[in-house]
Design an enzyme around this catalytic site. Structure first.
Site, PDB file in Angstrom:
ATOM      1  N   ARG A  21      59.590 -13.902 -46.936  1.00  0.00           N
ATOM      2  CA  ARG A  21      58.965 -14.270 -48.221  1.00  0.00           C
ATOM      3  C   ARG A  21      59.360 -13.284 -49.333  1.00  0.00           C
ATOM      4  NH1 ARG A  21      54.112 -12.401 -50.399  1.00  0.00           N
ATOM      5  NH2 ARG A  21      52.881 -13.888 -51.620  1.00  0.00           N
ATOM      6  N   ASP A 127      59.192  -2.811 -30.759  1.00  0.00           N
ATOM      7  CA  ASP A 127      59.476  -1.623 -29.935  1.00  0.00           C
ATOM      8  C   ASP A 127      59.455  -0.314 -30.731  1.00  0.00           C
ATOM      9  OD1 ASP A 127      59.749  -3.286 -27.810  1.00  0.00           O
ATOM     10  OD2 ASP A 127      61.915  -3.092 -27.597  1.00  0.00           O
ATOM     11  N   ARG A 171      61.404  -2.165 -23.966  1.00  0.00           N
ATOM     12  CA  ARG A 171      62.515  -2.256 -23.003  1.00  0.00           C
ATOM     13  C   ARG A 171      63.094  -0.885 -22.698  1.00  0.00           C
ATOM     14  NH1 ARG A 171      66.127  -6.948 -24.681  1.00  0.00           N
ATOM     15  NH2 ARG A 171      65.495  -5.949 -26.629  1.00  0.00           N
ATOM     16  N   GLU A 187      44.073   7.263 -18.776  1.00  0.00           N
ATOM     17  CA  GLU A 187      44.167   8.484 -17.965  1.00  0.00           C
ATOM     18  C   GLU A 187      45.612   8.981 -17.917  1.00  0.00           C
ATOM     19  OE1 GLU A 187      41.775   6.324 -17.386  1.00  0.00           O
ATOM     20  OE2 GLU A 187      40.221   7.868 -17.495  1.00  0.00           O
TER      21      GLU A 187
HETATM   22  O1  F6P Z   1      62.719  -5.939 -28.317  1.00  0.00           O
HETATM   23  C1  F6P Z   1      61.457  -6.490 -28.381  1.00  0.00           C
HETATM   24  C2  F6P Z   1      61.012  -6.978 -27.014  1.00  0.00           C
HETATM   25  O2  F6P Z   1      59.739  -7.563 -27.152  1.00  0.00           O
HETATM   26  C3  F6P Z   1      61.003  -5.920 -25.920  1.00  0.00           C
HETATM   27  O3  F6P Z   1      59.851  -5.111 -25.926  1.00  0.00           O
HETATM   28  C4  F6P Z   1      61.104  -6.781 -24.694  1.00  0.00           C
HETATM   29  O4  F6P Z   1      61.669  -6.077 -23.613  1.00  0.00           O
HETATM   30  C5  F6P Z   1      62.033  -7.874 -25.135  1.00  0.00           C
HETATM   31  O5  F6P Z   1      61.895  -7.975 -26.537  1.00  0.00           O
HETATM   32  C6  F6P Z   1      61.763  -9.213 -24.499  1.00  0.00           C
HETATM   33  O6  F6P Z   1      62.729 -10.096 -24.904  1.00  0.00           O
HETATM   34  P1  F6P Z   1      62.642 -11.693 -24.787  1.00  0.00           P
HETATM   35  O7  F6P Z   1      61.717 -12.176 -25.845  1.00  0.00           O
HETATM   36  O8  F6P Z   1      64.042 -12.140 -25.000  1.00  0.00           O
HETATM   37  O9  F6P Z   1      62.096 -11.978 -23.426  1.00  0.00           O
END
Ligand code: F6P
Length: 322
Positions: A21, A127, A171, A187
């Site tokens: 937007r 991430d 990831r 914890e």
């Molecule tokens: O990069 C963002 C993310 O959400 C990561 O945390 C995760 O590993 C990945 O994308 C998952 O990817 P997809 O949506 O292709 O399963």
């Protein structure tokens, strides 16, 4: 300049729509025509351009996901795919491209720039692993969704004197896990960046049980060597000595699907406007991000060559509060 285009790429992130937007509205203010490209780089290769007017992006600031659609394109990783993309941009008379996305997306943006096409990136991934921005669009909303889940799991954990392994996304980067652990009062936290000793985790659980705690929470990043599934397997042989009953919850894509919070809408609006300002200055081949609360640009070659590290002070803090 007369015409620009915008796409969203990689994993969707809450706030991407607010960024679209902002790009569209500030671009139009500059007197440019703005095109949207459907489904990220895939749509760029397949020539899926749509004209976006100011009204077309009305009523989307509060919506999660991306109205343009997103994809992870294998073809775009090839030189042939990138040249096809540039051909389509030229045929549509587009003179500048905005790429909203994370690491993989900005690597693609850098490739287009290296082939001579003017590109500006906007930092967006849950991430928060992108060099060149302290915080990326989507991470704050994703973190709050994880926290809500942690708070709820604590309630049921306490009712049954259980321990929970809660896996959050990330990831290659433990940012979400680390922040969720601190804010969720966990914890322990298990991160891809730090070697994990499952024996130490088992001892933490046993000690917490012996101290009479009603529950114990371990937050695990999906990209850690010992992710939640692997830890659960390991703990199967040690169930007795843990004391607590053990359960596993993998939050997965739930974290990505929320409506963007105020912080993400504002960040996305700032970065979207920052991207068209960079274009108006003729500044290309850069990522628009937020550093020390200022909208900044960092060359894409620097972004892709560097890895964003976890803040050691935050890692220490998590240890002090366990
Ligand atoms: O990069 C963002 C993310 O959400 C990561 O945390 C995760 O590993 C990945 O994308 C998952 O990817 P997809 O949506 O292709 O399963």
């Amino acid at each position: 300049m007369k015409k620009i285009a915008v796409l969203t790429s990689g994993g969707d992130a809450p706030g991407m729509n607010a960024a679209i937007r902002a790009v569209v509205r500030t671009g139009i203010r500059n007197g440019w025509e703005v095109m949207g490209i459907r489904n990220g780089y895939e749509g760029l290769i397949d020539d899926r351009f749509v004209r976006l007017g100011a009204r077309d992006v009305g009523g989307i600031i509060q919506r999660g996901g991306t109205v343009l659609g997103s994809a992870r394109s294998e073809e775009f990783k090839t030189r042939a795919g990138q040249l096809k993309a540039i051909r389509n941009l030229n045929q549509n008379d587009v003179e500048g491209l905005v790429v909203i996305g994370g690491n993989g997306s900005q690597t693609g943006a850098h490739a287009l720039h290296a082939l001579g096409f003017p590109v500006v990136g906007i930092a967006s991934t849950i991430d928060n692993d992108l060099y060149g921005s302290d915080i990326t669009i989507g991470v704050d909303t994703a973190l709050n969704i994880a926290l809500e889940a942690i708070d709820r799991l604590k309630i049921t954990a306490s009712s049954h004197q259980r321990a929970f392994l809660i896996e959050v996304m990330g990831r290659k980067c433990g940012y979400l896990a680390l922040m969720a652990a601190i804010a969720g009062g966990a914890e322990e936290v298990v991160l891809p960046e730090i070697e994990t000793d499952p024996e130490k985790l088992a001892k933490t659980l046993t000690d917490a049980y012996e101290r009479g705690k009603a529950h114990a929470i371990i937050v695990v990043a999906e990209g850690a060597e010992y992710n939640a599934t692997r830890l659960d397997e390991y703990f199967k042989e040690h169930r007795e000595r843990l004391g607590f009953g053990l359960r596993v919850t993998i939050l997965g894509h739930v974290q990505r699907g929320g409506a963007p919070q105020a912080s993400d809408r504002i960040l996305a609006s700032r970065l979207g406007a920052g991207a068209t300002e960079a274009m108006a200055r003729g500044e290309y081949g850069v990522l628009v991000g937020l550093i020390k609360n200022e909208v900044t640009t960092t060359p894409l070659e620097v972004v892709v060559a560097n890895k964003k590290l976890l803040d050691p002070a935050m890692v220490d803090l998590a240890k002090k509060l366990d």
